[in-house]
Design a protein around this motif. Structure first.
Motif, PDB file in Angstrom:
ATOM      1  N   GLN A 272       0.859  -1.179   0.000  1.00  0.00           N
ATOM      2  CA  GLN A 272       0.000   0.000   0.000  1.00  0.00           C
ATOM      3  C   GLN A 272       0.898   1.233   0.000  1.00  0.00           C
ATOM      4  OE1 GLN A 272      -3.634  -0.371   2.224  1.00  0.00           O
ATOM      5  NE2 GLN A 272      -3.519   1.753   2.942  1.00  0.00           N
ATOM      6  N   ALA A 273       0.997   1.877  -1.146  1.00  0.00           N
ATOM      7  CA  ALA A 273       1.932   2.995  -1.311  1.00  0.00           C
ATOM      8  C   ALA A 273       1.295   4.306  -0.885  1.00  0.00           C
ATOM      9  CB  ALA A 273       2.386   3.082  -2.767  1.00  0.00           C
ATOM     10  N   ASP A 274       1.993   5.054  -0.042  1.00  0.00           N
ATOM     11  CA  ASP A 274       1.568   6.421   0.259  1.00  0.00           C
ATOM     12  C   ASP A 274       1.664   7.245  -1.020  1.00  0.00           C
ATOM     13  OD1 ASP A 274       1.145   5.915   2.930  1.00  0.00           O
ATOM     14  OD2 ASP A 274       3.174   6.487   3.518  1.00  0.00           O
ATOM     15  N   THR A 275       0.783   8.220  -1.161  1.00  0.00           N
ATOM     16  CA  THR A 275       0.784   9.005  -2.388  1.00  0.00           C
ATOM     17  C   THR A 275       0.510  10.475  -2.117  1.00  0.00           C
ATOM     18  OG1 THR A 275      -1.578   9.048  -2.970  1.00  0.00           O
ATOM     19  CG2 THR A 275      -0.390   7.013  -3.436  1.00  0.00           C
ATOM     20  N   PHE A 276       0.744  11.261  -3.146  1.00  0.00           N
ATOM     21  CA  PHE A 276       0.305  12.657  -3.202  1.00  0.00           C
ATOM     22  C   PHE A 276      -0.905  12.764  -4.134  1.00  0.00           C
ATOM     23  CE2 PHE A 276       3.889  13.603  -0.821  1.00  0.00           C
ATOM     24  CZ  PHE A 276       4.095  14.963  -0.644  1.00  0.00           C
ATOM     25  N   ASP A 277      -1.532  11.656  -4.444  1.00  0.00           N
ATOM     26  CA  ASP A 277      -2.627  11.579  -5.408  1.00  0.00           C
ATOM     27  C   ASP A 277      -3.943  11.973  -4.751  1.00  0.00           C
ATOM     28  OD1 ASP A 277      -4.292  10.998  -7.501  1.00  0.00           O
ATOM     29  OD2 ASP A 277      -4.057   8.814  -7.374  1.00  0.00           O
ATOM     30  N   TYR A 278      -4.384  13.200  -5.016  1.00  0.00           N
ATOM     31  CA  TYR A 278      -5.595  13.686  -4.363  1.00  0.00           C
ATOM     32  C   TYR A 278      -6.785  13.727  -5.313  1.00  0.00           C
ATOM     33  CZ  TYR A 278      -4.341  18.227  -6.496  1.00  0.00           C
ATOM     34  OH  TYR A 278      -4.010  19.226  -7.381  1.00  0.00           O
ATOM     35  N   ARG A 279      -7.984  13.752  -4.705  1.00  0.00           N
ATOM     36  CA  ARG A 279      -9.207  14.077  -5.426  1.00  0.00           C
ATOM     37  C   ARG A 279      -9.782  15.332  -4.792  1.00  0.00           C
ATOM     38  NH1 ARG A 279      -6.939  11.153  -7.821  1.00  0.00           N
ATOM     39  NH2 ARG A 279      -7.508   9.182  -8.840  1.00  0.00           N
ATOM     40  N   GLY A 421      -8.251  15.575 -10.062  1.00  0.00           N
ATOM     41  CA  GLY A 421      -7.217  14.853  -9.331  1.00  0.00           C
ATOM     42  C   GLY A 421      -5.850  15.220  -9.846  1.00  0.00           C
ATOM     43  N   ASN A 422      -4.846  15.133  -8.978  1.00  0.00           N
ATOM     44  CA  ASN A 422      -3.472  15.436  -9.366  1.00  0.00           C
ATOM     45  C   ASN A 422      -2.585  15.042  -8.186  1.00  0.00           C
ATOM     46  OD1 ASN A 422      -1.297  16.269 -10.856  1.00  0.00           O
ATOM     47  ND2 ASN A 422      -2.021  18.369 -11.176  1.00  0.00           N
ATOM     48  N   GLY A 423      -1.344  15.438  -8.235  1.00  0.00           N
ATOM     49  CA  GLY A 423      -0.438  15.197  -7.113  1.00  0.00           C
ATOM     50  C   GLY A 423       0.930  14.746  -7.571  1.00  0.00           C
ATOM     51  N   ASN A 424       1.980  15.298  -6.949  1.00  0.00           N
ATOM     52  CA  ASN A 424       3.356  14.950  -7.280  1.00  0.00           C
ATOM     53  C   ASN A 424       4.221  15.160  -6.043  1.00  0.00           C
ATOM     54  OD1 ASN A 424       6.082  14.953  -8.256  1.00  0.00           O
ATOM     55  ND2 ASN A 424       5.319  15.404 -10.307  1.00  0.00           N
ATOM     56  N   PRO A 425       4.907  14.108  -5.568  1.00  0.00           N
ATOM     57  CA  PRO A 425       5.701  14.237  -4.342  1.00  0.00           C
ATOM     58  C   PRO A 425       7.066  14.876  -4.534  1.00  0.00           C
ATOM     59  CG  PRO A 425       5.854  12.001  -5.167  1.00  0.00           C
ATOM     60  CD  PRO A 425       4.886  12.728  -6.072  1.00  0.00           C
ATOM     61  N   ALA A 426       7.483  15.098  -5.793  1.00  0.00           N
ATOM     62  CA  ALA A 426       8.852  15.544  -6.043  1.00  0.00           C
ATOM     63  C   ALA A 426       9.129  16.916  -5.454  1.00  0.00           C
ATOM     64  CB  ALA A 426       9.139  15.541  -7.540  1.00  0.00           C
ATOM     65  N   PRO A 428       6.787  20.725  -4.031  1.00  0.00           N
ATOM     66  CA  PRO A 428       5.482  21.389  -3.933  1.00  0.00           C
ATOM     67  C   PRO A 428       5.187  22.327  -5.095  1.00  0.00           C
ATOM     68  CG  PRO A 428       7.005  22.237  -2.269  1.00  0.00           C
ATOM     69  CD  PRO A 428       7.624  21.000  -2.846  1.00  0.00           C
ATOM     70  N   ASP A 429       6.211  22.886  -5.709  1.00  0.00           N
ATOM     71  CA  ASP A 429       6.001  23.776  -6.851  1.00  0.00           C
ATOM     72  C   ASP A 429       5.302  23.063  -8.000  1.00  0.00           C
ATOM     73  OD1 ASP A 429       6.796  26.297  -8.522  1.00  0.00           O
ATOM     74  OD2 ASP A 429       7.548  24.601  -9.688  1.00  0.00           O
ATOM     75  N   PHE A 430       5.576  21.756  -8.158  1.00  0.00           N
ATOM     76  CA  PHE A 430       5.092  21.027  -9.328  1.00  0.00           C
ATOM     77  C   PHE A 430       3.573  20.939  -9.365  1.00  0.00           C
ATOM     78  CE2 PHE A 430       9.205  18.347 -10.045  1.00  0.00           C
ATOM     79  CZ  PHE A 430       9.929  19.525 -10.101  1.00  0.00           C
ATOM     80  N   VAL A 431       2.930  20.981  -8.205  1.00  0.00           N
ATOM     81  CA  VAL A 431       1.472  20.920  -8.143  1.00  0.00           C
ATOM     82  C   VAL A 431       0.882  22.295  -7.846  1.00  0.00           C
ATOM     83  CG1 VAL A 431      -0.493  20.045  -6.823  1.00  0.00           C
ATOM     84  CG2 VAL A 431       1.326  18.497  -7.526  1.00  0.00           C
ATOM     85  N   GLN A 432       1.432  22.980  -6.861  1.00  0.00           N
ATOM     86  CA  GLN A 432       0.783  24.187  -6.363  1.00  0.00           C
ATOM     87  C   GLN A 432       0.845  25.356  -7.345  1.00  0.00           C
ATOM     88  OE1 GLN A 432       1.568  25.070  -2.163  1.00  0.00           O
ATOM     89  NE2 GLN A 432       2.290  22.974  -1.903  1.00  0.00           N
ATOM     90  N   TYR A 433       1.941  25.515  -8.049  1.00  0.00           N
ATOM     91  CA  TYR A 433       2.061  26.639  -8.977  1.00  0.00           C
ATOM     92  C   TYR A 433       1.030  26.552 -10.106  1.00  0.00           C
ATOM     93  CZ  TYR A 433       4.360  30.383 -11.605  1.00  0.00           C
ATOM     94  OH  TYR A 433       4.641  31.557 -12.274  1.00  0.00           O
ATOM     95  N   ASP A 506      12.954 -10.776  -3.448  1.00  0.00           N
ATOM     96  CA  ASP A 506      13.521  -9.824  -2.504  1.00  0.00           C
ATOM     97  C   ASP A 506      13.763  -8.510  -3.249  1.00  0.00           C
ATOM     98  OD1 ASP A 506      13.702 -11.498  -0.205  1.00  0.00           O
ATOM     99  OD2 ASP A 506      15.482 -12.460  -1.060  1.00  0.00           O
ATOM    100  N   GLY A 507      13.781  -7.414  -2.489  1.00  0.00           N
ATOM    101  CA  GLY A 507      14.059  -6.115  -3.083  1.00  0.00           C
ATOM    102  C   GLY A 507      12.829  -5.366  -3.538  1.00  0.00           C
ATOM    103  N   VAL A 508      11.638  -5.927  -3.330  1.00  0.00           N
ATOM    104  CA  VAL A 508      10.408  -5.259  -3.749  1.00  0.00           C
ATOM    105  C   VAL A 508      10.062  -4.166  -2.746  1.00  0.00           C
ATOM    106  CG1 VAL A 508       7.971  -5.550  -4.347  1.00  0.00           C
ATOM    107  CG2 VAL A 508       9.611  -7.416  -4.782  1.00  0.00           C
ATOM    108  N   SER A 509       9.730  -2.976  -3.228  1.00  0.00           N
ATOM    109  CA  SER A 509       9.375  -1.875  -2.335  1.00  0.00           C
ATOM    110  C   SER A 509       8.514  -0.877  -3.106  1.00  0.00           C
ATOM    111  CB  SER A 509      10.634  -1.168  -1.807  1.00  0.00           C
ATOM    112  OG  SER A 509      11.341  -0.527  -2.864  1.00  0.00           O
ATOM    113  N   THR A 510       8.034   0.140  -2.413  1.00  0.00           N
ATOM    114  CA  THR A 510       7.288   1.211  -3.072  1.00  0.00           C
ATOM    115  C   THR A 510       7.934   2.549  -2.748  1.00  0.00           C
ATOM    116  OG1 THR A 510       5.767   1.485  -1.202  1.00  0.00           O
ATOM    117  CG2 THR A 510       5.097  -0.054  -2.945  1.00  0.00           C
ATOM    118  N   GLN A 511       7.619   3.540  -3.571  1.00  0.00           N
ATOM    119  CA  GLN A 511       7.983   4.923  -3.307  1.00  0.00           C
ATOM    120  C   GLN A 511       6.719   5.690  -2.936  1.00  0.00           C
ATOM    121  OE1 GLN A 511       9.650   5.611  -7.315  1.00  0.00           O
ATOM    122  NE2 GLN A 511      11.557   6.237  -6.310  1.00  0.00           N
ATOM    123  N   THR A 512       6.890   6.922  -2.465  1.00  0.00           N
ATOM    124  CA  THR A 512       5.737   7.821  -2.381  1.00  0.00           C
ATOM    125  C   THR A 512       5.366   8.182  -3.804  1.00  0.00           C
ATOM    126  OG1 THR A 512       6.488   8.702  -0.271  1.00  0.00           O
ATOM    127  CG2 THR A 512       4.849   9.990  -1.474  1.00  0.00           C
TER     128      THR A 512
END
Length: 534
Positions: A272-279, A421-426, A428-433, A506-512
């Protein structure tokens, strides 16, 4: 703005029939995907919901990283921290933030054997910025004045203005000049038959069916242990789950309710990956009801976000109060909202919106009513839209929910609300601007609500030009606090992305993760580093 994993329910019998029909063409060699991986570790097949529009970075593919075929100068680690890729280190920033210098990794070759050099970097950025190139996201590189190659091993970016998150823009994949320069950038062979420096080489793309990759044995980062990688394109969530259960897939992106059906399967693991993906609901300033400040403030506390997360998302998400999820380093503490229907009603009463005979409020002869659009076939957004309308009705506001294609919605955005919907964790400028800056209102998908707040504009300018981390944090805190006082959108929820993967690696993981997911994002973001369990 289209979500990639909303569920379209089909009968189980039809799902099984379709799974049987397409199994042979998606698993390498016609074998069970998980069996193949377990036996030799050589093949992985995962289920995604949708094809990419293109495979050319010049047209937007892979701009956030994880493209499998390509590398950028930089990339992200599991914690979303920047790290070197085709560059040997992070950039040297000089001239008050106007010059970024990258030393390039030596010995790197494209998958056709031709050496990678600084000329390829210059060609990539120059081509994207060319007005003839149909890259809808080229404005993200607007800060670039020019790109200069210094020999084969050094690249210098000269900026028009100081842009603090510029390094994040250099995860953009680099293409080979010797392959692309003679082609039509917008429609040439490279858009479907790309060549890059990445860990995998594309071996086939059957649109609507699958993308197949083989390991690049000469990859500068080391030859992947997973030698064959397939992304099976399966639009229907139920079919994806059925094929995963049958052993035809090694992993898949799934809605939370379907992922829960694998809970007792000891051969599978859920991520279950945390996200910046909002509605959220975009409230257009041009609408005399949705653009009314008191209506916006009332709606902000009339909506029951927790009920939406629990009921619509099965708990796989969190309440959204703005363009930054709670708990993140950029979140402004104190901007959380409490569901308070009596307070919402008081706001409307004090502003002169009085209940009519049918319970819908009126002011100066105008009913408190507006239309809310969502994209046809997007059942997740439909559920959010209906829940929003139900909560609004309790406050005395009528929200009429309508479905339509994105083409239809685009013609209505200026005056009608949209379930977006949108969202990008990289950064804050990428979404808010693009979401909030007043001068971008109505330009493409930018600031679709026509939000106009001078204090927010000033803070957004400071956030993107100020390099000091504390000053940037203060700027984005200001943005969120202003939004809490003067909302132009009703943020509803952040959606966790849920994946089920065979527990054979082994080595499986998620990012935000960002809004756009399933292909570039997902546990397979680092499939090149997966190792079969003994």
């Amino acid at each position: 703005m289209k979500d990639r994993s909303e569920r379209a329910v089909v009968p189980l019998v039809a799902a099984v029939a379709l799974a049987v029909a397409v199994t042979a063409c998606s698993a390498p060699g016609g074998k069970s995907a998980s069996g193949s991986a377990g036996a030799g570790g050589g093949a992985v097949v995962v289920g995604i919901a949708k094809d990419p529009a293109t495979l050319s970075p010049l047209l937007g593919y892979g701009k956030g990283g994880n493209s499998k075929i390509f590398d950028g100068l930089l990339t992200h680690d599991a914690g979303m921290n920047l790290k070197p890729a085709l560059a040997t280190g992070l950039p040297k920033v000089t001239d008050g933030g106007l010059t970024y210098t990258y030393e390039l990794r030596s010995g790197v070759k494209f998958s056709d054997g031709v050496p990678f050099t600084a000329k390829d970097v210059v060609f990539t950025y120059d081509t994207i910025l060319d007005k003839k190139t149909n890259d809808a996201s080229k404005s993200e590189l607007d800060a670039i004045e020019n790109v200069e190659a210094k020999g084969a091993g050094e690249v210098v970016f000269h900026l028009k203005y100081s842009y603090a998150p510029f390094a994040e823009r250099t995860v953009l994949p680099i293409v080979p000049e010797h392959v692309v320069s003679g082609q039509d950038v917008n429609a040439g062979n490279f858009t479907t038959h790309p060549i890059g420096t990445g860990p995998y080489v594309l071996t086939g793309w059957s649109k609507g069916e699958k993308l197949t990759f083989k390991a690049n044995p000469h990859y500068w980062g080391g030859a992947p242990k997973v030698k064959d990688f397939t992304m099976a394109v399966i639009a229907d969530d139920d079919v994806r789950a059925t094929r995963l259960r049958s052993g035809d897939l090694d992993g898949a992106v799934l809605p939370a309710d379907l992922a829960a059906t694998f809970k007792n399967d000891g051969t599978k693991k859920t991520y279950q990956a945390d996200t910046f993906d909002y509605r959220m609901v975009s409230l257009p300033s041009a609408n005399e009801v949705a653009g009314d400040a008191s209506v916006r403030r009332a709606l902000d506390i009339a909506v029951d976000r927790k009920a939406m997360v629990d009921g619509i998302l099965d708990g796989a998400g969190k309440e959204a109060y703005g363009p930054v999820p709670t708990g993140g380093k950029w979140f402004a503490k104190g901007t959380e909202l409490t569901h308070d229907l009596p307070a919402a009603r008081r706001i409307l009463d004090e502003a002169g919106w009085k209940p009519g005979a049918d319970g819908i409020r009126e002011k100066d002869g105008r009913r408190a009513a507006f239309t809310l659009w969502y994209p046809s076939g997007d059942t997740l957004r439909q559920k959010f839209a209906l829940a929003y309308a139900s909560d609004a009705r309790k406050a005395g506001i009528q929200v009429d929910v309508q479905a339509g294609t994105w083409e239809v919605i685009a013609t209505r955005r200026k005056n009608d609300a949209t379930l977006g919907g949108n969202g990008n964790p990289a950064d804050p400028d990428f979404v808010q601007y693009p979401l909030l800056y007043s001068k971008l209102a109505g330009i493409g998908l930018n600031n679709t609500g026509g939000y106009d707040n001078p204090a927010v504009d000033a803070a957004l300018d400071a956030g993107r030009t100020e390099h000091d981390p504390a000053a940037r944090k203060a700027a984005y805190d200001t943005v969120q606090r202003e939004l809490a006082k003067d909302p132009g959108y009703t943020f509803l929820a952040y959606i966790d992305h849920v994946y089920v993967v065979d527990d054979a690696f082994d080595g499986v993981s998620t990012q935000t993760e960002p809004h756009d997911h399933g292909m570039a994002a997902g546990p397979w973001w680092n499939v090149q580093d997966w190792r079969p369990k003994k």
